[in-house]
Write a protein that holds these residues in place. Structure first.
Motif, short mmCIF file in Angstrom:
data_model
loop_
_atom_site.label_atom_id
_atom_site.label_comp_id
_atom_site.label_asym_id
_atom_site.label_seq_id
_atom_site.Cartn_x
_atom_site.Cartn_y
_atom_site.Cartn_z
N ASP A 33 8.44 99.68 -3.61
CA ASP A 33 8.96 98.54 -4.36
C ASP A 33 7.87 97.54 -4.74
OD1 ASP A 33 11.31 99.81 -3.82
OD2 ASP A 33 12.21 98.20 -2.64
N VAL A 34 6.69 97.63 -4.11
CA VAL A 34 5.60 96.69 -4.42
C VAL A 34 5.16 96.89 -5.88
CG1 VAL A 34 3.30 95.88 -3.79
CG2 VAL A 34 4.88 96.65 -2.01
N ASP A 35 5.27 98.14 -6.38
CA ASP A 35 4.94 98.40 -7.79
C ASP A 35 5.75 97.48 -8.70
OD1 ASP A 35 3.14 100.39 -7.25
OD2 ASP A 35 4.56 102.04 -7.58
N ASP B 95 7.42 114.50 -24.84
CA ASP B 95 7.37 113.55 -25.95
C ASP B 95 7.51 112.12 -25.45
OD1 ASP B 95 7.05 115.55 -27.74
OD2 ASP B 95 9.20 115.78 -28.14
N VAL B 96 8.47 111.89 -24.56
CA VAL B 96 8.72 110.55 -24.05
C VAL B 96 9.28 110.66 -22.63
CG1 VAL B 96 11.01 110.45 -25.13
CG2 VAL B 96 9.85 108.33 -24.49
N ALA B 97 8.81 109.77 -21.74
CA ALA B 97 9.31 109.77 -20.36
C ALA B 97 10.45 108.76 -20.27
CB ALA B 97 8.19 109.40 -19.40
N PRO B 98 11.64 109.19 -19.84
CA PRO B 98 12.78 108.29 -19.79
C PRO B 98 12.75 107.41 -18.54
CG PRO B 98 13.46 110.49 -19.13
CD PRO B 98 11.97 110.55 -19.38
N VAL B 99 11.94 106.36 -18.55
CA VAL B 99 11.89 105.45 -17.39
C VAL B 99 12.34 104.06 -17.84
CG1 VAL B 99 10.06 106.70 -16.18
CG2 VAL B 99 9.44 104.93 -17.81
N PRO B 100 13.03 103.32 -16.94
CA PRO B 100 13.49 101.98 -17.33
C PRO B 100 12.32 101.01 -17.45
CG PRO B 100 13.98 102.42 -15.01
CD PRO B 100 13.40 103.69 -15.57
N ASP B 101 12.45 100.04 -18.36
CA ASP B 101 11.45 98.97 -18.47
C ASP B 101 11.58 98.03 -17.28
OD1 ASP B 101 10.50 99.99 -20.80
OD2 ASP B 101 11.59 98.61 -22.11
N PRO B 102 10.50 97.32 -16.91
CA PRO B 102 10.61 96.31 -15.84
C PRO B 102 11.65 95.26 -16.23
CG PRO B 102 8.31 96.68 -16.45
CD PRO B 102 9.15 97.40 -17.46
N PRO B 103 12.46 94.78 -15.26
CA PRO B 103 13.50 93.81 -15.59
C PRO B 103 12.93 92.44 -15.89
CG PRO B 103 13.45 94.16 -13.23
CD PRO B 103 12.44 95.10 -13.82
N GLY B 104 13.63 91.67 -16.72
CA GLY B 104 13.16 90.34 -17.08
C GLY B 104 13.72 89.25 -16.19
N GLY B 105 14.86 89.47 -15.53
CA GLY B 105 15.50 88.40 -14.75
C GLY B 105 15.17 88.48 -13.29
N GLU B 106 16.20 88.75 -12.50
CA GLU B 106 16.04 88.78 -11.05
C GLU B 106 15.67 90.20 -10.60
OE1 GLU B 106 18.97 86.17 -9.02
OE2 GLU B 106 19.43 88.00 -7.93
N LEU B 107 14.82 90.28 -9.61
CA LEU B 107 14.46 91.59 -9.05
C LEU B 107 14.80 91.59 -7.56
CD1 LEU B 107 12.96 94.38 -9.30
CD2 LEU B 107 10.90 93.17 -8.55
N THR B 108 15.47 92.64 -7.09
CA THR B 108 15.79 92.77 -5.67
C THR B 108 15.03 93.97 -5.11
OG1 THR B 108 17.98 91.83 -6.02
CG2 THR B 108 17.63 93.05 -3.97
N VAL B 109 14.33 93.74 -4.00
CA VAL B 109 13.55 94.82 -3.37
C VAL B 109 13.89 94.88 -1.88
CG1 VAL B 109 11.64 94.66 -5.02
CG2 VAL B 109 11.58 93.29 -2.94
N PRO C 176 5.48 84.69 -13.51
CA PRO C 176 5.82 83.37 -12.99
C PRO C 176 7.18 82.93 -13.55
CG PRO C 176 3.53 83.40 -13.65
CD PRO C 176 4.12 84.72 -14.07
N GLY C 177 8.01 82.36 -12.67
CA GLY C 177 9.34 81.89 -13.07
C GLY C 177 10.44 82.88 -12.75
N GLN C 178 10.10 84.15 -12.55
CA GLN C 178 11.13 85.12 -12.22
C GLN C 178 11.56 84.98 -10.77
OE1 GLN C 178 9.33 88.81 -14.38
NE2 GLN C 178 11.46 89.33 -13.98
#
Lengths: 277, 202
Positions: free
Chosen positions: A260-262, A155-169, A269-271
Motif C-alpha cells: 500500500d506504500v506505493d 496494447d493497454v494495461a487495465p489498471v485503475p488511476d490513483p484516486p483523487g480524494g480519500e485513500l484508505t490503506v 498535499p491536501g488529500q
C-alpha cells in the motif's frame, strides 16, 4: 538517446534502488510507486531492474534522438494520447507530460531503459542521501540501453488511476506503539490524516490529532523501512516513503502495509489518508 | 531477545546491549535465513528486512530464535589512521562534562582504539565504539543546522566523522581532511563495520 526539453517541477531517474547496503548507511531508495514503475518496464519489455523517469506533477518534456518505444504509468498526464499503453516516439518528436488530474508521480519507461551511470549498483536518485544522478535539468541528454527482451504484445494495461480524494490503506503494528499514550494504533486508525505540503520522496508529513508520548527518554536510533509511521516530538506522524533514512531516532508507532506504500506515494498535499487495522 | 513488529516486510530484534547486537548480527551475516535482504544493526536493535516474495515473517522469526549469537566475531578488521586537528567548537564543553581539561580529552580520544560498530544517519557515517574507557556524552541540546564535512564528533558513547556537510547534534571535537565517504574510491566508505580506527593529532 533522449534529450530533456523541460524537467517539470521534479523529475528523477529511478529503478529498484540499493537494497542490502545498510552496512555503510545507504538506504534503499528507488521508485516511490514501485508497482507503477514495474508495470512501465513490463509494458516495453524491459528487465524489472531497468531505470525509468519519475516525473512529479507532470511538466516533463523529452525529445527522442532516435526512434524509441515509450510508455507512461502511474498518475495519468492530462491531454496525453495514451497511458498504460506503449507508443512509438519517432526521432525528433517531443513527448510532453501534462499535469495529472489525480495522482502525483508519472513513470516514463523507454524500451531499453534509461542507461545513465549507476552509483553503488543503482541508477536511483536518493534525495535524502544525495546519491545517484542529480534531478533532471533542461538540456540533459540521457542514454538509452539495448532492449533485453521481446515486447510483451500488450496494447493497454487495465489498471485503475490513483484516486483523487480519500485513500484508505492497511495499518500494521510498529515496534514502539507502547512509547505513546493510550492505544496509538487506535488513534492512527480513527483519525483522518491530511497530507501536508512538507512532503516529498522521503516521506509524507501528516496533519491530524497529535499523538502523545508516554516515554520521554531518548530512543537510540534504530532501523526502519518505507511504510514506517514515525512520531517526532510534534506528535504528528511522518509516513516514510522511498528515500527513508536507514535509521531513525523517534518512535515508530505503526506501519503501512508495504504494497500500500506505493499508493501513498501518489498522494498530493491536501488529500486525506485513512489507516485501517 | 525481543522480536518487535515492523510492518509487513521487517522485524525489529531488541537486545540488551551493543555487544549482543553485534553477536547476533555476526551470526546472521554468517548464515542468513532465506529471504532476508538486509540487516540494519544499531545500538540496541537489529532490523531484519525480508523479501515477502521469498519468505514469511513467521518463518524468519522462527529462524531468528534458532540462531546462536557469535560474540566477538566482528573483527579484527583493518586499522585506519585518521589525522585530526582537535579544534572542535565543543571541545571545552566535552572537557567540562568529563571533568578534565581539553588536552586530556585529546589525549584520551587519540590514545583509544575505536572500532566501527554499525552505520546510519548518512552514507558512510560509522558509529565507533572505544576499546576501553567510557565516553557517555549527551548530544547538543539543540542540533546544529550545518556541521562541516570531516567533523570529528562524540555522543552517547560513540565517536563519528561527518561524511559530508549536514545538520547534526553531536559534540564537535575536531576535524579530518580525509574524505571518509568518496564515490570515486572503492570502497566508497572507509568506516565500514569492523574497521579499527586511530585518531592521530596533527
Amino acid at each position: 538517446m533522449l534529450t530533456v526539453v523541460a524537467p517539470g517541477p521534479l523529475t528523477t531517474v529511478q529503478d529498484l534502488g540499493r537494497p542490502g547496503l545498510a552496512g555503510i548507511g545507504v538506504g534503499r531508495s528507488g521508485a516511490c510507486d514501485r508497482a507503477a514503475a514495474a508495470l512501465a518496464n513490463r509494458l516495453v519489455g524491459n528487465d524489472p531492474g531497468a531505470a525509468v523517469l519519475e516525473a512529479t506533477l507532470g511538466g516533463l518534456a523529452v525529445r527522442a534522438e532516435a526512434d524509441l518505444v515509450v510508455v507512461t504509468t502511474g498518475a495519468r498526464p492530462a491531454g496525453g494520447p495514451a497511458h498504460d499503453a506503449p507508443v512509438a516516439l519517432r526521432a525528433g518528436a517531443t513527448l510532453r507530460l501534462g499535469t495529472p488530474a489525480a495522482g502525483l508521480r508519472t513513470y516514463l519507461a523507454v524500451r531499453g531503459g534509461i542507461a545513465v551511470e549507476p552509483v553503488l549498483g543503482s541508477r536511483s536518485t536518493d534525495l535524502l542521501a544525495g546519491l545517484g544522478p542529480p534531478a533532471l535539468r533542461a538540456g540533459d541528454v540521457l542514454p538509452v540501453g539495448t532492449p533485453s527482451g521481446p515486447m510483451p504484445g500488450v496494447d493497454v494495461a487495465p489498471v485503475p488511476d490513483p484516486p483523487g480524494g480519500e485513500l484508505t490503506v492497511r495499518l500494521l503494528p510498529g515496534p514502539r506503539s507502547d512509547w505513546l499514550t493510550g492505544d496509538a494504533l487506535d488513534v492512527l486508525a480513527t483519525a483522518a490524516w491530511t497530507v501536508t505540503t512538507e512532503s516529498n520522496r522521503v516521506g509524507l508529513r501528516l496533519a491530524g490529532p497529535p499523538l502523545e508520548r508516554r516515554e520521554t527518554g531518548e530512543l537510540p536510533s534504530e532501523g526502519l523501512v518505507r511504510g514506517a509511521l514515525q512520531v517526532p516530538p510534534s506528535g504528528t506522524p511522518v509516513l516514510f516513503l522511498a528515500d527513508a533514512p536507514v535509521t531513525g531516532g523517534y518512535p515508530v508507532a505503526g506501519y503501512v502495509a508495504d504494497p500500500d506504500v506505493d499508493r501513498c506515494g501518489q498522494l498530493r498535499p491536501g488529500q486525506t489518508l485513512r489507516l485501517r487495522r | 531477545m525481543r522480536v518487535l513488529p515492523s510492518g509487513s516486510t521487517a522485524l525489529l530484534v531488541e537486545l540488551d546491549d551493543l555487544d549482543a547486537v553485534l553477536a547476533l548480527h555476526a551470526a546472521l551475516e554468517e548464515d542468513r535465513p532465506p529471504g532476508v535482504v538486509d540487516l540494519v544493526p544499531a545500538a540496541r536493535t537489529v532490523l531484519v528486512v525480508t523479501d515477502p516474495a521469498v519468505t514469511t515473517l513467521a518463518a524468519v522469526e522462527a529462524a531468528l530464535r534458532r540462531v546462536t549469537p557469535r560474540p566477538g566475531h566482528q573483527g579484527p578488521g583493518e586499522l585506519l589512521e585518521l589525522p585530526v586537528v582537535y579544534d572542535g567548537e565543543d571541545l571545552g564543553d566535552v572537557a567540562d562534562h568529563l571533568g578534565v581539561d581539553p588536552g586530556e580529552v585529546v589525549r584520551r580520544h587519540s590514545d583509544t582504539e575505536w572500532t566501527v560498530a554499525f552505520s546510519g544517519f548518512a552514507p558512510g557515517f560509522g558509529y565507533l565504539t572505544p576499546a576501553a574507557g567510557a565516553w557517555d556524552l549527551p548530544r547538543r541540546p539543540s542540533p546544529r543546522t550545518r556541521v562541516p564535512a570531516g567533523s570529528v564528533a562524540l555522543a552517547g558513547g560513540f565517536t563519528g566523522v561527518y561524511p559530508r556537510e549536514s545538520p547534526g547534534g553531536w559534540q564537535l571535537v575536531g576535524h579530518t581532511d580525509v574524505a571518509v565517504f568518496d564515490l570515486a574510491r572503492d570502497p566508497a566508505a572507509l568506516l565500514r563495520p569492523g574497521v579499527r580506527v586511530r585518531f592521530v593529532p596533527c
